[in-house]
Design a protein around this motif. Structure first.
Motif, PDB file in Angstrom:
ATOM      1  N   ALA A  70       0.828  -1.205   0.000  1.00  0.00           N
ATOM      2  CA  ALA A  70       0.000   0.000   0.000  1.00  0.00           C
ATOM      3  C   ALA A  70       0.862   1.254   0.000  1.00  0.00           C
ATOM      4  O   ALA A  70       0.566   2.236  -0.694  1.00  0.00           O
ATOM      5  CB  ALA A  70      -0.930  -0.011   1.211  1.00  0.00           C
ATOM      6  N   ALA A  71       1.960   1.231   0.805  1.00  0.00           N
ATOM      7  CA  ALA A  71       2.864   2.383   0.852  1.00  0.00           C
ATOM      8  C   ALA A  71       3.524   2.611  -0.497  1.00  0.00           C
ATOM      9  O   ALA A  71       3.658   3.750  -0.964  1.00  0.00           O
ATOM     10  CB  ALA A  71       3.917   2.168   1.938  1.00  0.00           C
ATOM     11  N   LEU A  72       3.941   1.523  -1.149  1.00  0.00           N
ATOM     12  CA  LEU A  72       4.558   1.634  -2.476  1.00  0.00           C
ATOM     13  C   LEU A  72       3.551   2.146  -3.504  1.00  0.00           C
ATOM     14  O   LEU A  72       3.889   2.966  -4.367  1.00  0.00           O
ATOM     15  CB  LEU A  72       5.103   0.272  -2.913  1.00  0.00           C
ATOM     16  N   LYS A  73       2.320   1.669  -3.407  1.00  0.00           N
ATOM     17  CA  LYS A  73       1.280   2.082  -4.356  1.00  0.00           C
ATOM     18  C   LYS A  73       1.029   3.577  -4.283  1.00  0.00           C
ATOM     19  O   LYS A  73       0.752   4.231  -5.289  1.00  0.00           O
ATOM     20  CB  LYS A  73      -0.005   1.314  -4.078  1.00  0.00           C
ATOM     21  N   ASN A  74       1.146   4.142  -3.059  1.00  0.00           N
ATOM     22  CA  ASN A  74       0.961   5.589  -2.900  1.00  0.00           C
ATOM     23  C   ASN A  74       1.995   6.382  -3.684  1.00  0.00           C
ATOM     24  O   ASN A  74       1.786   7.558  -3.994  1.00  0.00           O
ATOM     25  CB  ASN A  74       1.043   5.966  -1.419  1.00  0.00           C
ATOM     26  N   HIS A  75       3.129   5.741  -3.975  1.00  0.00           N
ATOM     27  CA  HIS A  75       4.199   6.395  -4.743  1.00  0.00           C
ATOM     28  C   HIS A  75       4.240   5.893  -6.189  1.00  0.00           C
ATOM     29  O   HIS A  75       5.213   6.142  -6.912  1.00  0.00           O
ATOM     30  CB  HIS A  75       5.552   6.142  -4.082  1.00  0.00           C
ATOM     31  N   GLY A  76       3.203   5.157  -6.580  1.00  0.00           N
ATOM     32  CA  GLY A  76       3.154   4.652  -7.953  1.00  0.00           C
ATOM     33  C   GLY A  76       4.097   3.502  -8.212  1.00  0.00           C
ATOM     34  O   GLY A  76       4.526   3.288  -9.354  1.00  0.00           O
ATOM     35  N   ARG A  77       4.444   2.733  -7.170  1.00  0.00           N
ATOM     36  CA  ARG A  77       5.378   1.621  -7.315  1.00  0.00           C
ATOM     37  C   ARG A  77       4.678   0.281  -7.082  1.00  0.00           C
ATOM     38  O   ARG A  77       3.664   0.206  -6.391  1.00  0.00           O
ATOM     39  CB  ARG A  77       6.529   1.749  -6.307  1.00  0.00           C
ATOM     40  N   THR A  78       5.253  -0.768  -7.608  1.00  0.00           N
ATOM     41  CA  THR A  78       4.780  -2.124  -7.371  1.00  0.00           C
ATOM     42  C   THR A  78       5.970  -2.982  -6.941  1.00  0.00           C
ATOM     43  O   THR A  78       7.131  -2.600  -7.138  1.00  0.00           O
ATOM     44  CB  THR A  78       4.137  -2.737  -8.631  1.00  0.00           C
ATOM     45  N   ALA A  79       5.674  -4.144  -6.362  1.00  0.00           N
ATOM     46  CA  ALA A  79       6.753  -5.015  -5.895  1.00  0.00           C
ATOM     47  C   ALA A  79       6.278  -6.460  -5.867  1.00  0.00           C
ATOM     48  O   ALA A  79       5.076  -6.731  -5.847  1.00  0.00           O
ATOM     49  CB  ALA A  79       7.212  -4.584  -4.507  1.00  0.00           C
ATOM     50  N   LYS A  80       7.226  -7.366  -5.861  1.00  0.00           N
ATOM     51  CA  LYS A  80       6.897  -8.779  -5.674  1.00  0.00           C
ATOM     52  C   LYS A  80       7.258  -9.168  -4.242  1.00  0.00           C
ATOM     53  O   LYS A  80       8.142  -8.563  -3.611  1.00  0.00           O
ATOM     54  CB  LYS A  80       7.638  -9.658  -6.675  1.00  0.00           C
ATOM     55  N   LEU A  81       6.563 -10.167  -3.715  1.00  0.00           N
ATOM     56  CA  LEU A  81       6.751 -10.606  -2.334  1.00  0.00           C
ATOM     57  C   LEU A  81       7.626 -11.847  -2.278  1.00  0.00           C
ATOM     58  O   LEU A  81       7.455 -12.785  -3.059  1.00  0.00           O
ATOM     59  CB  LEU A  81       5.399 -10.902  -1.690  1.00  0.00           C
ATOM     60  N   VAL A  82       8.566 -11.842  -1.316  1.00  0.00           N
ATOM     61  CA  VAL A  82       9.359 -13.030  -1.018  1.00  0.00           C
ATOM     62  C   VAL A  82       9.262 -13.276   0.479  1.00  0.00           C
ATOM     63  O   VAL A  82       9.482 -12.370   1.287  1.00  0.00           O
ATOM     64  CB  VAL A  82      10.835 -12.849  -1.425  1.00  0.00           C
ATOM     65  N   GLU A  83       8.899 -14.502   0.861  1.00  0.00           N
ATOM     66  CA  GLU A  83       8.807 -14.866   2.274  1.00  0.00           C
ATOM     67  C   GLU A  83       9.821 -15.959   2.559  1.00  0.00           C
ATOM     68  O   GLU A  83       9.900 -16.954   1.850  1.00  0.00           O
ATOM     69  CB  GLU A  83       7.397 -15.347   2.602  1.00  0.00           C
ATOM     70  N   ARG A  84      10.628 -15.738   3.584  1.00  0.00           N
ATOM     71  CA  ARG A  84      11.650 -16.711   3.967  1.00  0.00           C
ATOM     72  C   ARG A  84      11.489 -17.066   5.445  1.00  0.00           C
ATOM     73  O   ARG A  84      10.853 -16.326   6.198  1.00  0.00           O
ATOM     74  CB  ARG A  84      13.057 -16.140   3.731  1.00  0.00           C
ATOM     75  N   SER A  85      12.077 -18.176   5.849  1.00  0.00           N
ATOM     76  CA  SER A  85      12.073 -18.588   7.251  1.00  0.00           C
ATOM     77  C   SER A  85      13.509 -18.718   7.729  1.00  0.00           C
ATOM     78  O   SER A  85      14.374 -19.211   7.000  1.00  0.00           O
ATOM     79  CB  SER A  85      11.346 -19.932   7.425  1.00  0.00           C
ATOM     80  N   GLY A  86      13.769 -18.248   8.949  1.00  0.00           N
ATOM     81  CA  GLY A  86      15.113 -18.328   9.498  1.00  0.00           C
ATOM     82  C   GLY A  86      15.450 -17.109  10.318  1.00  0.00           C
ATOM     83  O   GLY A  86      14.564 -16.366  10.755  1.00  0.00           O
ATOM     84  N   HIS A  87      16.747 -16.889  10.534  1.00  0.00           N
ATOM     85  CA  HIS A  87      17.215 -15.726  11.266  1.00  0.00           C
ATOM     86  C   HIS A  87      17.171 -14.520  10.336  1.00  0.00           C
ATOM     87  O   HIS A  87      17.710 -14.566   9.226  1.00  0.00           O
ATOM     88  CB  HIS A  87      18.641 -15.968  11.755  1.00  0.00           C
ATOM     89  N   ALA A  88      16.526 -13.436  10.783  1.00  0.00           N
ATOM     90  CA  ALA A  88      16.254 -12.299   9.899  1.00  0.00           C
ATOM     91  C   ALA A  88      17.496 -11.787   9.178  1.00  0.00           C
ATOM     92  O   ALA A  88      17.524 -11.698   7.943  1.00  0.00           O
ATOM     93  CB  ALA A  88      15.590 -11.175  10.687  1.00  0.00           C
TER      94      ALA A  88
END
Length: 227
Positions: A70-88
């Protein structure tokens, strides 16, 4: 340019999204949003509890991504999501090593789920171990919805690293009203008499270098100064 934004859904990580977009307003970057699910000691949980925790983690990741999207959309941007598990910190650095990344964006403070901590120690660890350039965003200083011109300060010591930092900054298409400050701190030579603070010749050489550096930025920005 390929950009990775690590988020945990906290206000600080959203500040990081907004600040990155503000600084890169004219840059068509390819953006990936990374969310890390912290691995828990499931050995002490029964199967039902483990599945419940995994469900909560997945829900949290989706909510965090939705907030960043939503924050990116406010600036006219898009993104893809990556979800990982482990130590940040480890997962963030490992992603940039396995996937070509030009810039890594993280927030300096965060709020996580269970022991997920995308803040202080994580951003410190990422900066220390990442081979990718890192933008660490502090909590917003300016009130929301108030426009202000970017002000970038570059620390200069004449080293190859400093030159690389300037070259990297030059690739960013900041708005013309952005202010660029180049800061140089000269150590006092030990062999000078106490009444002499700096070697005049050395000081003149540094000023000449700074002037050369600033000329490059003055071609694109209205406000460039040295200190």
């Amino acid at each position: 340019m390929k950009v990775l934004i690590a988020t945990d859904g906290s206000p600080s990580s959203l500040d990081a999204v907004n600040e990155y977009c503000r600084l890169s307003a004219s840059n068509p970057h390819e953006i990936t949003v990374l969310i890390v699910d912290d691995v828990q000691p499931y050995g002490v949980l029964n199967e039902e509890m483990r599945l419940s925790v995994e469900k909560l983690q997945n829900q949290f990741a989706l909510e965090a991504f939705a907030a960043a999207e939503a924050a990116l959309k406010n600036h006219g941007r898009t993104a893809k999501l990556v979800e990982r598990s482990g130590h940040a910190a480890n997962e963030i650095v490992e992603w940039t090593e396995k996937n070509p990344t030009d810039l890594l964006v993280v927030g300096a403070r965060g709020a996580g789920f269970v022991s997920r901590l995308l803040l202080g120690s994580t951003s410190d660890s990422v900066v220390s171990h990442s081979r990718t350039s890192v933008l660490v965003v502090r909590p917003a200083k300016h009130p929301e919805n108030v426009e202000h011109s970017p002000h970038v300060t570059v620390a200069w010591d004449g080293s190859e690293s400093a030159k690389a930092a300037l070259e990297y900054l030059a690739t960013w298409k900041l708005t013309p009203d952005s202010r660029i400050s180049v800061l140089a701190v000269l150590p006092r030579p030990r062999d000078l008499p106490e009444e002499i603070v700096y070697d005049p010749k050395h000081l003149q050489e540094q000023k000449a270098q700074l002037d050369d550096v600033c000329q490059v930025f003055r071609q694109h920005y209205h406000h460039v100064d040295t200190h």
